[in-house]
Design a protein around this motif. Structure first.
Motif, PDB file in Angstrom:
ATOM      1  N   LEU A 149      87.901 161.797  56.861  1.00  0.00           N
ATOM      2  CA  LEU A 149      86.861 162.496  57.613  1.00  0.00           C
ATOM      3  C   LEU A 149      85.948 161.534  58.356  1.00  0.00           C
ATOM      4  CD1 LEU A 149      85.873 165.240  55.011  1.00  0.00           C
ATOM      5  CD2 LEU A 149      86.873 165.652  57.268  1.00  0.00           C
ATOM      6  N   ASP A 150      86.009 160.259  58.012  1.00  0.00           N
ATOM      7  CA  ASP A 150      85.184 159.237  58.648  1.00  0.00           C
ATOM      8  C   ASP A 150      85.785 158.898  60.009  1.00  0.00           C
ATOM      9  OD1 ASP A 150      83.910 156.911  59.467  1.00  0.00           O
ATOM     10  OD2 ASP A 150      83.866 156.024  57.465  1.00  0.00           O
ATOM     11  N   GLN A 151      85.056 159.188  61.076  1.00  0.00           N
ATOM     12  CA  GLN A 151      85.597 159.005  62.421  1.00  0.00           C
ATOM     13  C   GLN A 151      85.825 157.543  62.778  1.00  0.00           C
ATOM     14  OE1 GLN A 151      86.423 161.963  64.488  1.00  0.00           O
ATOM     15  NE2 GLN A 151      86.367 162.443  62.305  1.00  0.00           N
ATOM     16  N   SER A 152      85.225 156.630  62.024  1.00  0.00           N
ATOM     17  CA  SER A 152      85.494 155.214  62.253  1.00  0.00           C
ATOM     18  C   SER A 152      86.801 154.769  61.608  1.00  0.00           C
ATOM     19  CB  SER A 152      84.341 154.351  61.723  1.00  0.00           C
ATOM     20  OG  SER A 152      84.303 154.340  60.309  1.00  0.00           O
ATOM     21  N   VAL A 153      87.373 155.632  60.770  1.00  0.00           N
ATOM     22  CA  VAL A 153      88.674 155.346  60.146  1.00  0.00           C
ATOM     23  C   VAL A 153      89.789 156.045  60.911  1.00  0.00           C
ATOM     24  CG1 VAL A 153      90.058 155.525  58.029  1.00  0.00           C
ATOM     25  CG2 VAL A 153      87.602 155.017  57.882  1.00  0.00           C
ATOM     26  N   VAL A 154      89.658 157.362  61.086  1.00  0.00           N
ATOM     27  CA  VAL A 154      90.589 158.154  61.898  1.00  0.00           C
ATOM     28  C   VAL A 154      89.750 159.063  62.790  1.00  0.00           C
ATOM     29  CG1 VAL A 154      92.472 159.830  61.916  1.00  0.00           C
ATOM     30  CG2 VAL A 154      92.361 158.120  60.096  1.00  0.00           C
ATOM     31  N   ALA A 155      90.005 159.048  64.077  1.00  0.00           N
ATOM     32  CA  ALA A 155      89.194 159.810  65.023  1.00  0.00           C
ATOM     33  C   ALA A 155      89.847 161.144  65.357  1.00  0.00           C
ATOM     34  CB  ALA A 155      88.982 159.009  66.305  1.00  0.00           C
ATOM     35  N   GLY A 156      89.044 162.214  65.273  1.00  0.00           N
ATOM     36  CA  GLY A 156      89.529 163.537  65.662  1.00  0.00           C
ATOM     37  C   GLY A 156      89.833 164.459  64.512  1.00  0.00           C
ATOM     38  N   THR A 157      89.921 163.919  63.312  1.00  0.00           N
ATOM     39  CA  THR A 157      90.243 164.743  62.149  1.00  0.00           C
ATOM     40  C   THR A 157      88.981 165.391  61.590  1.00  0.00           C
ATOM     41  OG1 THR A 157      90.138 162.704  60.852  1.00  0.00           O
ATOM     42  CG2 THR A 157      92.318 163.522  61.426  1.00  0.00           C
ATOM     43  N   GLY A 158      89.066 166.691  61.353  1.00  0.00           N
ATOM     44  CA  GLY A 158      87.986 167.421  60.710  1.00  0.00           C
ATOM     45  C   GLY A 158      88.475 167.988  59.392  1.00  0.00           C
ATOM     46  N   LEU A 159      87.674 168.880  58.839  1.00  0.00           N
ATOM     47  CA  LEU A 159      87.950 169.377  57.487  1.00  0.00           C
ATOM     48  C   LEU A 159      89.275 170.122  57.387  1.00  0.00           C
ATOM     49  CD1 LEU A 159      86.577 169.276  54.757  1.00  0.00           C
ATOM     50  CD2 LEU A 159      85.535 171.488  55.264  1.00  0.00           C
ATOM     51  N   ILE A 160      89.645 170.855  58.428  1.00  0.00           N
ATOM     52  CA  ILE A 160      90.893 171.625  58.340  1.00  0.00           C
ATOM     53  C   ILE A 160      92.089 170.678  58.292  1.00  0.00           C
ATOM     54  CG2 ILE A 160      92.296 173.466  59.331  1.00  0.00           C
ATOM     55  CD1 ILE A 160      89.858 174.413  60.867  1.00  0.00           C
ATOM     56  N   PHE A 161      92.178 169.762  59.238  1.00  0.00           N
ATOM     57  CA  PHE A 161      93.316 168.843  59.244  1.00  0.00           C
ATOM     58  C   PHE A 161      93.364 167.998  57.974  1.00  0.00           C
ATOM     59  CE2 PHE A 161      93.283 169.229  64.019  1.00  0.00           C
ATOM     60  CZ  PHE A 161      94.540 169.803  64.103  1.00  0.00           C
ATOM     61  N   VAL A 162      92.222 167.540  57.503  1.00  0.00           N
ATOM     62  CA  VAL A 162      92.202 166.659  56.333  1.00  0.00           C
ATOM     63  C   VAL A 162      92.643 167.397  55.079  1.00  0.00           C
ATOM     64  CG1 VAL A 162      90.697 165.332  54.802  1.00  0.00           C
ATOM     65  CG2 VAL A 162      90.527 165.043  57.275  1.00  0.00           C
ATOM     66  N   THR A 163      92.064 168.563  54.815  1.00  0.00           N
ATOM     67  CA  THR A 163      92.445 169.284  53.602  1.00  0.00           C
ATOM     68  C   THR A 163      93.912 169.704  53.641  1.00  0.00           C
ATOM     69  OG1 THR A 163      91.613 171.358  54.565  1.00  0.00           O
ATOM     70  CG2 THR A 163      90.130 170.157  53.111  1.00  0.00           C
ATOM     71  N   GLU A 164      94.382 170.094  54.809  1.00  0.00           N
ATOM     72  CA  GLU A 164      95.750 170.586  54.911  1.00  0.00           C
ATOM     73  C   GLU A 164      96.781 169.463  54.839  1.00  0.00           C
ATOM     74  OE1 GLU A 164      96.831 174.009  55.132  1.00  0.00           O
ATOM     75  OE2 GLU A 164      94.823 174.009  54.253  1.00  0.00           O
ATOM     76  N   VAL A 165      96.523 168.330  55.485  1.00  0.00           N
ATOM     77  CA  VAL A 165      97.503 167.249  55.445  1.00  0.00           C
ATOM     78  C   VAL A 165      97.594 166.665  54.040  1.00  0.00           C
ATOM     79  CG1 VAL A 165      96.039 165.252  56.036  1.00  0.00           C
ATOM     80  CG2 VAL A 165      98.398 165.358  56.865  1.00  0.00           C
ATOM     81  N   LEU A 166      96.478 166.649  53.303  1.00  0.00           N
ATOM     82  CA  LEU A 166      96.520 166.165  51.921  1.00  0.00           C
ATOM     83  C   LEU A 166      97.289 167.132  51.031  1.00  0.00           C
ATOM     84  CD1 LEU A 166      92.916 164.719  51.475  1.00  0.00           C
ATOM     85  CD2 LEU A 166      95.067 163.450  51.663  1.00  0.00           C
ATOM     86  N   PHE A 167      97.128 168.432  51.261  1.00  0.00           N
ATOM     87  CA  PHE A 167      97.919 169.390  50.495  1.00  0.00           C
ATOM     88  C   PHE A 167      99.406 169.197  50.762  1.00  0.00           C
ATOM     89  CE2 PHE A 167     100.407 173.201  50.092  1.00  0.00           C
ATOM     90  CZ  PHE A 167     100.099 173.634  48.814  1.00  0.00           C
ATOM     91  N   ARG A 168      99.773 169.093  52.021  1.00  0.00           N
ATOM     92  CA  ARG A 168     101.183 168.954  52.383  1.00  0.00           C
ATOM     93  C   ARG A 168     101.789 167.670  51.813  1.00  0.00           C
ATOM     94  NH1 ARG A 168     102.994 171.733  57.329  1.00  0.00           N
ATOM     95  NH2 ARG A 168     103.946 169.763  58.007  1.00  0.00           N
TER      96      ARG A 168
END
Length: 269
Positions: free
Chosen positions: A152-171
């Motif tokens: 979620l830290d934009q200095s680590v990965v830019a453009g990712t918000g809560l939906i993408f982060v929670t879902e990609v971790l589940f997958r």
């Protein structure tokens, strides 16, 4: 707050409307009057999205930087612009189209060095051809911070918000609280590839869908999701609902001031 695919769609839309045109700029609200005067009569050379940041590059090496934040919104149309309604921070207009911006967190003009500095402080954007995932993994692999917080830290990965982060971790079957340094290189490569695929799909469709074909409503005989965010998801905003795969109730917790969603069975690690 819009996630990165929305900003990339806006960049493409604005280029379609105005690229190569000499624009009239105004600030009906008055808060961007000086910047609008600087832009008015200038040609829009092109647009760019980097993470959640939108850049309009004008002639004379001036760039309009917009970050929508939680409340920012664009509207556009054809023909003569209507009378401004509400707090319009910026209006751009050509002979054919108009564009209004309301409520952004940032609306400012940047010089080329300032644009470079903005890019430098952001992590790689999965939707950009120049993204370097190695730069993100270098941060993640030496951090004890929870993986979800890092993504979620934009200095680590830019453009990712809560939906993408929670879902990609589940997958990926990864617990969101796992320390970043516990993520293997192979795990990161798979996570990045899936993030790129999900965000590209969202860019093409205009909504976030993360559920594989086998778990779609028609395949499982379950009702379609009804949510203002749209899209079929595994865990996001599904606290207490059964997991589509194992049936365990989806959990919700707090991390860096954000609601977090995960399946305690499928993401046991």
């Amino acid at each position: 707050m819009p996630e990165g695919h929305t900003i990339h769609r806006l960049a493409a839309r604005h280029a379609e409307l105005f690229a190569g045109d000499k624009l009239h700029a105004a600030s009906p609200q008055g808060r961007f009057a000086e910047g609008a005067a600087r832009l008015s009569g200038t040609v829009l050379d092109g647009t760019e999205a980097y993470g959640k940041h939108l850049l309009h590059h004008f002639a004379d090496e001036v760039t309009l930087h917009v970050h929508l934040g939680l409340y920012g919104k664009f509207t556009d149309g054809s023909g003569t612009p209507p009378e401004p309604v509400g707090q319009v921070r910026l209006r751009l207009a050509s002979d054919r189209h108009w564009l209004d911006l309301r409520g952004p967190t940032a609306c400012e003009l940047l010089t080329p060095p300032e644009v470079d500095a903005l890019r430098a402080r952001l992590g790689p954007d999965p939707l950009r051809a120049d993204a370097d995932p190695e730069r993100a993994y270098a941060r993640i692999s030496r951090s004890s911070t929870p993986l979800a917080a890092l993504l979620l830290d934009q200095s680590v990965v830019a453009g990712t918000g809560l939906i993408f982060v929670t879902e990609v971790l589940f997958r990926a079957g990864l617990p969101p609280t796992m320390p970043g340094r516990a993520l293997t290189r192979a795990g990161w490569d798979a996570l990045w590839a899936d993030l790129v695929a999900l965000m590209r799909l969202a860019l093409a469709q205009g909504r976030i869908d993360t559920v594989r074909d086998a778990h779609l409503p028609e395949a499982m005989g379950r009702p379609a999701r009804v949510d203002r965010h749209g899209g079929e998801v595994y865990v996001y905003r599904r606290a207490g609902d059964p997991c589509h795969i194992c049936g365990t109730a989806v959990s919700r917790g707090d991390l860096v001031g954000r609601n977090l969603y995960w399946c305690p069975t499928c993401q046991a690690g």
